[in-house]
Write an enzyme that holds these catalytic residues in place. Structure first.
Site, PDB file in Angstrom:
ATOM      1  N   LYS A 145       0.802  -1.230   0.000  1.00 55.86           N
ATOM      2  CA  LYS A 145       0.000   0.000   0.000  1.00 55.86           C
ATOM      3  C   LYS A 145       0.833   1.277   0.000  1.00 55.86           C
ATOM      4  O   LYS A 145       0.409   2.288  -0.565  1.00 55.86           O
ATOM      5  CB  LYS A 145      -0.972  -0.009   1.179  1.00 55.86           C
ATOM      6  CG  LYS A 145      -2.050  -1.076   1.047  1.00 55.86           C
ATOM      7  CD  LYS A 145      -3.106  -0.970   2.138  1.00 55.86           C
ATOM      8  CE  LYS A 145      -4.173  -2.043   1.953  1.00 55.86           C
ATOM      9  NZ  LYS A 145      -5.306  -1.870   2.868  1.00 55.86           N
ATOM     10  N   ASP A 180      -9.790   2.802   1.844  1.00 58.09           N
ATOM     11  CA  ASP A 180      -9.780   2.105   3.128  1.00 58.09           C
ATOM     12  C   ASP A 180     -10.413   2.942   4.232  1.00 58.09           C
ATOM     13  O   ASP A 180     -11.230   2.453   5.008  1.00 58.09           O
ATOM     14  CB  ASP A 180      -8.341   1.760   3.537  1.00 58.09           C
ATOM     15  CG  ASP A 180      -7.844   0.463   2.926  1.00 58.09           C
ATOM     16  OD1 ASP A 180      -8.683  -0.363   2.510  1.00 58.09           O
ATOM     17  OD2 ASP A 180      -6.624   0.267   2.875  1.00 58.09           O
TER      18      ASP A 180
END
Length: 287
Positions: free
Chosen positions: A73, A109
């Site tokens: 990420k 997210d």
């Protein structure tokens, strides 16, 4: 569904290591089918040392978009052509969209976590004290979103104190309205837990039965929420402990569904049927 694939079918996917546990293909393919889209979503297991090659491959092959999961990420950021505000604020990417050959990173997210907390617990972070376990890409997305939602205080506990400090440094200038601090596990963390409204595990700890040492949930108020982003297994040691103590708790399925819906909209311009992804995930995880 797959029998209808053709040379014009859109390819979507998820990159991470490992990805054998991921449920994203099931829910994303169900959404594509429900929306009548000509496409397929597949998992790609990418070793960290091959990440740059993999991202170049996305562009070369015309892959329409991918999700990004552990451990890529933050590592994926230098390989992209641009970042949306959500990813820039978090310093982490969980969604890549191929926009006419330009790879743009997003972070859904944080928004997914907030939606899951609201739906599962009617919980909003405004004026709250939050403990974040971990300091990786998932933690960055969570911290940025919780700050934007008006949290009063966030304490970050991580095995590498340097990474936690770097996260605090990156966020405190952007979100001066939230007090951000690093906390060691154990005696230093326990007083903060006594005041905490929410504990979020953003790491992979628990995926293989690991216990988060030095995290004493007994210190929490009975109204506090324990949220574990791990969803496989559905009940981690952290959630087992929360259950024994009578604390409100949930795994990451709700967040997975919510962030998946947001990513689907980025790639396709439309939202899947309301609640579809969460129903699909619930069906998979049911005993």
């Amino acid at each position: 569904m797959f029998s209808s694939l053709s040379g014009s079918s859109g390819v979507f996917g998820i990159i991470g290591h490992p990805v054998r546990h991921t449920l994203s293909p099931v829910m994303q393919n169900a959404a594509m089918q429900a929306c009548g889209l000509d496409g397929v979503f597949v998992p790609f297991d990418v070793q960290p040392e091959r990440l740059g090659e993999a991202v170049a491959g996305l562009r070369a092959l015309g892959v329409r978009g991918v999700n990004v999961t552990i451990p890529h990420k933050t590592g994926v950021v230098p390989y992209l052509d641009g970042l949306d505000e959500s990813a820039e604020a978090a310093g982490a990417v969980n969604t890549i969209s191929n926009e006419d050959g330009r790879l743009v990173g997003y972070n859904t997210d944080g928004g997914g976590l907030l939606r899951s907390l609201a739906e599962d617990f009617t919980f909003t972070p405004e004026n709250s004290t939050v403990v974040i376990i971990g300091a990786g890409g998932a933690a960055r997305g969570a911290v940025a979103a919780i700050c934007r939602a008006g949290a009063r205080r966030i304490a970050i506990a991580n095995r590498s104190k340097d990474r936690a400090t770097a996260l605090v440094t990156a966020m405190e200038g952007r979100y001066p309205g939230t007090i951000l601090a690093v906390a060691d596990y154990g005696e230093q963390l326990t007083p903060i837990l006594r005041e905490a409204d929410l504990v979020v595990n953003t790491t992979s700890l628990g995926m293989n039965g690991e216990v988060i040492a030095g995290l004493e949930l007994e210190a929490l108020d009975r109204d506090a929420v324990v949220y574990d982003m791990v969803y496989a297994p559905p009940v981690t040691p952290l959630l087992q402990q929360a259950q024994r103590l009578g604390l409100r708790h949930a795994n990451g399925l709700g967040m997975l569904a919510a962030q998946g819906e947001l990513a689907f909209r980025i790639w396709t311009g439309i939202l899947p049927p309301l609640g579809l992804m969460k129903r699909v995930l619930a069906g998979i995880s049911a005993p």
